[in-house]
Design a protein around this motif. Sequence first.
Motif, short mmCIF file in Angstrom:
data_model
loop_
_atom_site.label_atom_id
_atom_site.label_comp_id
_atom_site.label_asym_id
_atom_site.label_seq_id
_atom_site.Cartn_x
_atom_site.Cartn_y
_atom_site.Cartn_z
N THR A 28 0.85 -1.18 0.00
CA THR A 28 0.00 0.00 0.00
C THR A 28 0.89 1.23 0.00
OG1 THR A 28 -0.15 0.10 2.41
CG2 THR A 28 -1.82 -1.19 1.26
N SER A 33 -2.45 5.75 3.70
CA SER A 33 -2.12 4.33 3.80
C SER A 33 -2.15 3.83 5.24
CB SER A 33 -0.74 4.08 3.19
OG SER A 33 -0.39 2.72 3.28
N GLY A 37 -4.94 1.14 5.48
CA GLY A 37 -4.31 -0.18 5.42
C GLY A 37 -4.92 -1.17 6.38
N SER A 38 -5.32 -0.69 7.55
CA SER A 38 -5.89 -1.60 8.54
C SER A 38 -7.25 -2.14 8.11
CB SER A 38 -6.04 -0.87 9.89
OG SER A 38 -6.90 0.25 9.76
N SER A 41 -6.41 -4.98 5.51
CA SER A 41 -5.33 -5.91 5.84
C SER A 41 -5.77 -7.36 5.77
CB SER A 41 -4.79 -5.60 7.24
OG SER A 41 -5.81 -5.71 8.22
N GLU A 42 -6.99 -7.65 6.24
CA GLU A 42 -7.46 -9.03 6.23
C GLU A 42 -7.62 -9.54 4.79
OE1 GLU A 42 -11.14 -11.76 8.00
OE2 GLU A 42 -10.92 -9.66 8.60
N LEU A 44 -5.93 -8.40 2.18
CA LEU A 44 -4.60 -8.51 1.57
C LEU A 44 -3.89 -9.78 2.00
CD1 LEU A 44 -3.26 -4.84 1.68
CD2 LEU A 44 -4.74 -5.96 0.01
N GLU A 45 -4.20 -10.27 3.20
CA GLU A 45 -3.56 -11.50 3.69
C GLU A 45 -3.86 -12.69 2.78
OE1 GLU A 45 -4.78 -12.22 7.66
OE2 GLU A 45 -3.72 -10.49 8.51
N GLU A 48 -1.26 -12.27 -0.08
CA GLU A 48 0.14 -12.12 0.27
C GLU A 48 0.92 -13.43 0.22
OE1 GLU A 48 3.76 -10.53 1.28
OE2 GLU A 48 1.92 -9.49 0.67
#
Length: 381
Positions: A28, A33, A37-38, A41-42, A44-45, A48
């Motif tokens: 990000t 950001s 981002g928070s 985040s879930e 994006l996991e 990743e």
Amino acid sequence: MNHKYYFYKNPFFKVYAQVENDRVKMKTSGIASSIMGSYVSEMLEIFEDTKPSEVENDQLIYSTWMPPIPSKAFDRLVSSQMSAMRNKFIPEQITISITEECPNRCIHCALPDTKNKAKLSPETVKSVIDQTLVMGTTLVIFDGGEPLLYDGLEELISYVDSSRAITGLFTSGVGMTSQRASSLKDAGLSMLSVSFDSANEKGHDFMRGRSGVFNDAINAVKHGLDAGLLVNIYVVLSPRNIDELDDFYELAKDLGVHEISFFEIVPTGRWLDHEGEVLTPEDLKKFDDFIERSSHSQGPRIFPIPQIVRKMGCFAGRKWLHVTPEGDVFPCACMPKSYGNIHNESLASVWKKIYKDPVFTSGPCLMRDSEFRKIHLELKQ
């Protein structure tokens, strides 16, 4: 420097992927950001450090189940994901069973045995496509029966606006030839998903109820790859094949497919009375161990649907929608609970009824809940 594949961007916040050593790295940037981002985040996991299906020119094909990145269809998917974060859901994926006709007799088939060889007319299918694209769908899958037996399949595929959604096809491989694969590619088919119930001929043909269907599946994969299609192997896991996980992966690797997807068997359709023959916690542990050791292996991307559902909840009635050959609308292909019929009402009105049903809470699969199945069967009687 690695190419950036943008999932989302505005002047203040950007989400993008880079592929490093055949692995996706999510990043990000932007002045917002640290705050935004928070929130993502879930999500994006999930991406990743995973393997993409293919990197093609300036596009990232993360999965055969998703529009390429970047594309207008992918932007629509991102928009629906952001709406879902606000508990506003749309049917991102629709499966349309265009015909009941099928030469196989799969012992775990989810399609009800009406025995009337029903099929949807091309005009009806096109109407469903129009309606679902307006609702925001980004993946239109043609299913059966055996959809390759449907006269006019290519016309239906080409009817889907590729700027709004990609198309997929679920098949046993029956009827696939080199020429047919090329015609499907020319029509605009994105994902060819070929079903395998065993990594060996004897086991697969037994589950499919017909000799020769294993070879049909193998040939369908080869023809699809030769035609330039994105090819996925689709495996329904049960206690009967849970010990073939490595064999399935080796088969997928040897054939050179882009992805292998694993789905957990559901007590529905012809498997409805097999509620004791589903994956046990020990079986799921075997699957998790397999994913752990195979995720970094040389070979195709793995789509572990059981793990995704455990993490994000069931997508039935939230992100999935299914239409039967009779026109009934189900929350998913595994839940034979009709909320309406496309011959009588709009798809949006049926979706509204599903959406408002409090049973759909993005929790575990309801069809694996014995109490839900009991109530459902009593209602049908």
